[in-house]
Design an enzyme around this catalytic site. Structure first.
Site, mmCIF file in Angstrom:
data_model
loop_
_atom_site.group_PDB
_atom_site.id
_atom_site.type_symbol
_atom_site.label_atom_id
_atom_site.label_comp_id
_atom_site.label_asym_id
_atom_site.label_seq_id
_atom_site.Cartn_x
_atom_site.Cartn_y
_atom_site.Cartn_z
ATOM 1 N N LYS A 122 -9.055 20.710 23.592
ATOM 2 C CA LYS A 122 -9.588 21.380 22.401
ATOM 3 C C LYS A 122 -9.224 22.850 22.401
ATOM 4 C CE LYS A 122 -13.861 18.961 22.568
ATOM 5 N NZ LYS A 122 -15.033 19.499 23.223
ATOM 6 N N LYS A 138 -2.671 18.278 29.510
ATOM 7 C CA LYS A 138 -3.620 17.343 28.899
ATOM 8 C C LYS A 138 -3.943 17.791 27.485
ATOM 9 C CE LYS A 138 -8.279 18.989 29.569
ATOM 10 N NZ LYS A 138 -9.461 18.573 28.869
ATOM 11 N N LYS A 195 -8.848 27.906 32.822
ATOM 12 C CA LYS A 195 -9.382 28.581 31.645
ATOM 13 C C LYS A 195 -9.387 30.094 31.812
ATOM 14 C CE LYS A 195 -12.005 24.863 29.662
ATOM 15 N NZ LYS A 195 -13.196 24.396 28.995
HETATM 16 P P1 ATP Z 1 -11.270 21.844 26.791
HETATM 17 O O1 ATP Z 1 -9.913 21.277 26.984
HETATM 18 O O2 ATP Z 1 -11.338 22.944 25.817
HETATM 19 O O3 ATP Z 1 -11.987 22.097 28.068
HETATM 20 P P2 ATP Z 1 -11.922 19.217 26.267
HETATM 21 O O4 ATP Z 1 -10.935 18.769 25.276
HETATM 22 O O5 ATP Z 1 -11.717 18.882 27.713
HETATM 23 O O6 ATP Z 1 -12.121 20.731 26.100
HETATM 24 P P3 ATP Z 1 -14.715 18.471 26.541
HETATM 25 O O7 ATP Z 1 -15.824 18.546 25.595
HETATM 26 O O8 ATP Z 1 -14.740 19.464 27.640
HETATM 27 O O9 ATP Z 1 -13.336 18.637 25.787
HETATM 28 O O10 ATP Z 1 -14.597 17.007 27.134
HETATM 29 C C1 ATP Z 1 -15.323 15.882 26.676
HETATM 30 C C2 ATP Z 1 -14.872 14.644 27.421
HETATM 31 O O11 ATP Z 1 -13.512 14.328 27.076
HETATM 32 C C3 ATP Z 1 -14.882 14.780 28.951
HETATM 33 O O12 ATP Z 1 -15.378 13.575 29.502
HETATM 34 C C4 ATP Z 1 -13.443 14.953 29.314
HETATM 35 O O13 ATP Z 1 -13.139 14.499 30.611
HETATM 36 C C5 ATP Z 1 -12.755 14.100 28.269
HETATM 37 N N1 ATP Z 1 -11.383 14.549 28.018
HETATM 38 C C6 ATP Z 1 -11.003 15.766 27.577
HETATM 39 N N2 ATP Z 1 -9.677 15.843 27.416
HETATM 40 C C7 ATP Z 1 -9.189 14.626 27.777
HETATM 41 C C8 ATP Z 1 -7.872 14.066 27.818
HETATM 42 N N3 ATP Z 1 -6.814 14.767 27.447
HETATM 43 N N4 ATP Z 1 -7.726 12.784 28.228
HETATM 44 C C9 ATP Z 1 -8.807 12.043 28.595
HETATM 45 N N5 ATP Z 1 -10.075 12.507 28.575
HETATM 46 C C10 ATP Z 1 -10.275 13.778 28.172
#
Ligand code: ATP
Ligand code: LTN
Length: 332
Positions: free
Chosen positions: A199, A196, A111
């Site tokens: 968001k 991956k 990040k």
């Molecule tokens: P950012 O990518 O901006 O950090 P994020 O998409 O990871 O955000 P979070 O709110 O941080 O979103 O994550 C919420 C949950 O979703 C966490 O348990 C995280 O491990 C899971 N998660 C996030 N992205 C993925 C993915 N691509 N595949 C599986 N699980 C995910």
């Protein structure tokens, strides 16, 4: 009953990775475990947020949790900033975590790589300690998360063990509950199967939101990047089709070998058509309930107030014990 805790940030839009890797798995946990689910707004401000957008996203994420099937009568659903014990325990744990440990956290590196070093907030650097506080406050035994959170869970355990070595039997050591690759531990971006789904990534076509209307879902599936060749198999050298197979398998509840067998000799186009239909059906119930819930934001706010009270009742007990152990003078 085991205590389960997990959190999601109220930033951006909830996508298929969040749903498959985390949220979807919270629902059956409610049948067997004592679950606490959090909207982690303190974590959200580690990157700049517009205040009104953050407020709206917080309410919207609550609606998504409820629409996905979180039952506020059986589980505790609340907003992190409503329970000040999170920030307080994070401070204590900061004093039991080393700068070296935080420097090793890869997610921070990813990040912060997108920003100039001078503009990375201390909050972003310290993010994993706040997450440890979230988990340890509730004497959590199991933490359902996606694969990207594995390192943070290891840090949480290390910090808890260090604290316990000094002050025995204070914290429960939590276990990470991460699905297998086929079970959706890491859903990849539909436009970039090396990254991956996230968001905060700038990939609108590659990020499938759980609230995307059917026509948008179909378009994102049709335009998804595929691998060279035309085989529909789950294999390391085929990251794009493996990702689509994972999503299809989870959306339909069918195993990957079963789907591979059915689509052997068929092309990507045909597979994408059935995947698009499956995805629309998979998300339909959530989308319908989400729309209904948003019609009454006052009720959502009320449920969150009740949730915060339930959470606080648990959190105060742990924090008081920690304050006493580290040697803070009793308030009275
Ligand atoms: P950012 O990518 O901006 O950090 P994020 O998409 O990871 O955000 P979070 O709110 O941080 O979103 O994550 C919420 C949950 O979703 C966490 O348990 C995280 O491990 C899971 N998660 C996030 N992205 C993925 C993915 N691509 N595949 C599986 N699980 C995910
Ligand atoms: N760091 C997590 C969100 C999060 C979390 C938690 C998950 C904050 N606190 C406690 C599980 C338990 C993320 O970025 N996905």
């Amino acid at each position: 009953m085991a205590r389960v805790f997990s959190g999601i940030q109220p930033t951006g839009e909830i996508h298929l990775g969040n749903y498959i890797g985390a949220l979807r798995r919270f629902v059956p946990a409610q049948d067997v475990d004592d679950c606490v689910f959090c909207i982690v707004d303190l974590h959200a401000i580690t990157l700049p947020q517009d205040p009104e957008t953050l407020r709206a996203k917080t309410l919207d994420l609550a609606a998504i949790y409820l629409a996905a099937g979180i039952d506020p009568n059986r589980s505790t659903l609340f907003v992190q900033s409503h329970v000040h014990e999170h920030a307080e325990l994070a401070w204590i744990l900061n004093c039991f975590t080393t700068v070296g440990e935080l420097r090793r956290m890869t997610q921070i590196k990813d990040k912060s790589a997108r920003q100039e070093d001078v503009s990375v907030s201390a909050g972003l650097f310290d993010y994993p300690v706040l997450m440890a506080a979230d988990i340890l406050l509730y004497r959590t035994e199991r933490v359902p998360v996606g694969d990207d959170q594995r390192q943070h869970l290891e840090l949480t355990r290390d910090v808890a063990m260090r604290f316990n070595a000094r002050f025995p039997d204070t914290f429960v050591l939590p276990e990470a509950d991460i699905p297998t690759a086929e079970g959706g531990a890491r859903i990849m971006d539909f436009q970039n199967p090396e990254a991956k789904m996230s968001k905060s990534a700038d990939s609108p076509q590659g990020t499938v939101k759980v609230t995307d209307p059917p026509d948008v879902l179909r378009r994102k599936v049709k335009s998804a990047v595929t691998d060279s060749g035309r085989e529909i198999v789950f294999r390391e050298d085929k990251p794009a089709i493996s990702n689509l197979l994972t999503v299809y398998s989870i959306a339909t509840g069918r195993s990957i070998p079963e789907v591979e067998a059915e689509y052997a000799g068929k092309g990507y186009g045909e597979f994408k058509d059935v995947l698009a239909d499956a995805l629309v059906e998979f998300l339909r119930p959530l989308q319908e309930r989400h729309r209904e819930l948003l019609a009454d934001p006052g009720e959502i706010a009320r449920l969150l107030r009740v949730g915060a009270e339930k959470a606080r009742a648990l959190a105060t007990v742990t924090l008081a014990e920690v304050y006493e152990r580290v040697g803070f003078l009793s308030r009275g």
